[in-house]
Design a protein around this motif. Structure first.
Motif, short mmCIF file in Angstrom:
data_model
loop_
_atom_site.label_atom_id
_atom_site.label_comp_id
_atom_site.label_asym_id
_atom_site.label_seq_id
_atom_site.Cartn_x
_atom_site.Cartn_y
_atom_site.Cartn_z
N LEU A 108 0.85 -1.19 0.00
CA LEU A 108 0.00 0.00 0.00
C LEU A 108 0.89 1.23 0.00
O LEU A 108 1.86 1.29 0.75
N LEU A 109 0.55 2.21 -0.82
CA LEU A 109 1.24 3.50 -0.81
C LEU A 109 0.28 4.51 -0.19
O LEU A 109 -0.84 4.71 -0.68
N VAL A 110 0.74 5.11 0.90
CA VAL A 110 -0.09 6.00 1.70
C VAL A 110 0.59 7.35 1.79
O VAL A 110 1.80 7.43 2.04
N THR A 111 -0.17 8.41 1.60
CA THR A 111 0.35 9.76 1.75
C THR A 111 -0.16 10.35 3.06
O THR A 111 -1.36 10.30 3.34
N LEU A 112 0.76 10.90 3.83
CA LEU A 112 0.42 11.62 5.06
C LEU A 112 0.67 13.09 4.79
O LEU A 112 1.80 13.49 4.49
N ASP A 113 -0.39 13.91 4.86
CA ASP A 113 -0.27 15.31 4.43
C ASP A 113 0.48 16.22 5.40
O ASP A 113 1.05 17.22 4.98
N GLN A 114 0.51 15.86 6.69
CA GLN A 114 1.26 16.64 7.69
C GLN A 114 1.87 15.68 8.70
O GLN A 114 1.33 14.60 8.93
N ALA A 115 2.94 16.10 9.33
CA ALA A 115 3.55 15.28 10.37
C ALA A 115 2.49 14.97 11.44
O ALA A 115 1.61 15.79 11.71
N ALA A 116 2.58 13.78 12.01
CA ALA A 116 1.59 13.37 13.00
C ALA A 116 2.19 12.34 13.94
O ALA A 116 3.13 11.61 13.58
N ARG A 158 -10.70 -3.96 2.03
CA ARG A 158 -10.89 -3.63 3.45
C ARG A 158 -10.02 -2.46 3.85
O ARG A 158 -10.46 -1.55 4.55
N HIS A 159 -8.76 -2.46 3.38
CA HIS A 159 -7.87 -1.34 3.68
C HIS A 159 -8.42 -0.04 3.07
O HIS A 159 -8.39 1.01 3.71
N ARG A 160 -8.94 -0.11 1.84
CA ARG A 160 -9.52 1.08 1.20
C ARG A 160 -10.72 1.60 1.98
O ARG A 160 -10.88 2.81 2.15
N GLU A 161 -11.57 0.70 2.44
CA GLU A 161 -12.74 1.10 3.23
C GLU A 161 -12.32 1.78 4.52
O GLU A 161 -12.90 2.80 4.91
N LEU A 162 -11.32 1.26 5.19
CA LEU A 162 -10.85 1.87 6.43
C LEU A 162 -10.29 3.26 6.14
O LEU A 162 -10.59 4.22 6.84
N ALA A 163 -9.51 3.37 5.07
CA ALA A 163 -8.91 4.67 4.70
C ALA A 163 -9.99 5.69 4.34
O ALA A 163 -9.82 6.89 4.57
N ALA A 164 -11.11 5.22 3.79
CA ALA A 164 -12.20 6.11 3.39
C ALA A 164 -13.13 6.43 4.56
O ALA A 164 -14.09 7.19 4.39
N ARG A 186 -9.78 -1.96 13.73
CA ARG A 186 -8.37 -2.07 13.38
C ARG A 186 -7.87 -3.46 13.74
O ARG A 186 -7.93 -3.86 14.89
N HIS A 187 -7.37 -4.20 12.73
CA HIS A 187 -6.83 -5.53 12.96
C HIS A 187 -5.31 -5.54 12.87
O HIS A 187 -4.65 -6.30 13.55
N TRP A 188 -4.75 -4.74 11.96
CA TRP A 188 -3.33 -4.76 11.67
C TRP A 188 -2.73 -3.39 11.97
O TRP A 188 -3.44 -2.37 11.97
N HIS A 189 -1.41 -3.34 12.16
CA HIS A 189 -0.74 -2.07 12.44
C HIS A 189 -1.08 -1.01 11.39
O HIS A 189 -1.32 0.15 11.73
N VAL A 190 -1.09 -1.38 10.12
CA VAL A 190 -1.34 -0.41 9.06
C VAL A 190 -2.71 0.24 9.20
O VAL A 190 -2.91 1.38 8.76
N ASP A 191 -3.65 -0.44 9.84
CA ASP A 191 -4.99 0.14 10.01
C ASP A 191 -4.95 1.44 10.81
O ASP A 191 -5.77 2.33 10.59
N TYR A 192 -4.01 1.56 11.72
CA TYR A 192 -3.90 2.79 12.51
C TYR A 192 -3.42 3.95 11.65
O TYR A 192 -3.85 5.09 11.83
N LEU A 193 -2.54 3.67 10.71
CA LEU A 193 -2.10 4.69 9.77
C LEU A 193 -3.24 5.05 8.82
O LEU A 193 -3.55 6.22 8.62
N GLU A 197 -4.03 9.33 3.08
CA GLU A 197 -4.78 8.92 1.89
C GLU A 197 -4.09 7.70 1.30
O GLU A 197 -2.87 7.70 1.11
N LEU A 198 -4.86 6.66 1.04
CA LEU A 198 -4.34 5.48 0.35
C LEU A 198 -4.30 5.83 -1.13
O LEU A 198 -5.32 5.93 -1.79
N THR A 199 -3.09 6.08 -1.64
CA THR A 199 -2.96 6.63 -2.98
C THR A 199 -2.74 5.59 -4.06
O THR A 199 -3.05 5.85 -5.23
N ASP A 200 -2.23 4.41 -3.71
CA ASP A 200 -1.96 3.41 -4.74
C ASP A 200 -1.65 2.07 -4.08
O ASP A 200 -1.37 2.01 -2.87
N VAL A 201 -1.71 1.01 -4.88
CA VAL A 201 -1.37 -0.32 -4.42
C VAL A 201 -0.55 -0.99 -5.52
O VAL A 201 -0.92 -0.94 -6.69
N VAL A 202 0.55 -1.62 -5.13
CA VAL A 202 1.36 -2.42 -6.05
C VAL A 202 1.16 -3.87 -5.63
O VAL A 202 1.32 -4.20 -4.45
#
Length: 141
Positions: free
Chosen positions: A9-17, A51-57, A63-70, A77-82
């Motif tokens: 998953l490629l995720v963009t964080l718009d500000q430090a957090a 499921r990841h897209r739904e959580l991001a939206a 939250r099941h996995w660490h990435v869910d918190y991000l 924003e979930l911007t892309d998936v490879v």
């Protein structure tokens, strides 16, 4: 049969957090791009990405996995998936990305011996190239 494989998953964080990753604790994250690598070999296969897209939206709260918190943070924003179909290359891909980008220690690697499955780079386009290269290199091994 549902497609299965390894994804990043490629995720963009718009500000430090500061984000708390469940039991893994807090991490100070800079603005920029994040790559999280996982695998989808269960019965739902790549449906896990939906499921990841739904959580991001904001359509899912659990939250099941660490990435869910991000993904659940309002500044991401979930911007892309490879994806790499039918290849179990999660750890080699995660290690390659972490070697090229900046690893976020202890995230997403609780069931393996990797240091992390999450990495950061200030430029999301460059991070995407790193991710694509890591998937290609892992398949070629």
């Amino acid at each position: 049969m549902t497609a299965q494989g390894t994804y990043t998953l490629l995720v963009t964080l718009d500000q430090a957090a500061t984000i708390t990753f469940g039991a893994a604790g807090e991490r100070e994250l800079a603005a920029g791009g994040y790559a999280y690598t996982g695998s989808a070999f269960g019965t739902g296969g790549f449906g896990r990405i939906d499921r990841h897209r739904e959580l991001a939206a904001g359509e899912r709260d659990v939250r099941h996995w660490h990435v869910d918190y991000l993904l659940g943070h309002p500044g991401t924003e979930l911007t892309d998936v490879v994806k790499t179909v039918d290849e179990d290359i999660e750890c080699p891909v995660a290690r390659e990305i972490a070697a090229e980008a900046q690893p976020v220690a202890g995230i997403g690697a609780s069931d393996c011996d990797c240091n992390t499955h999450l990495a950061y780079a200030p430029d999301i386009a460059e991070l995407r190239r790193t991710v694509e290269g890591a998937h290609d290199a892992a398949v070629d091994r």
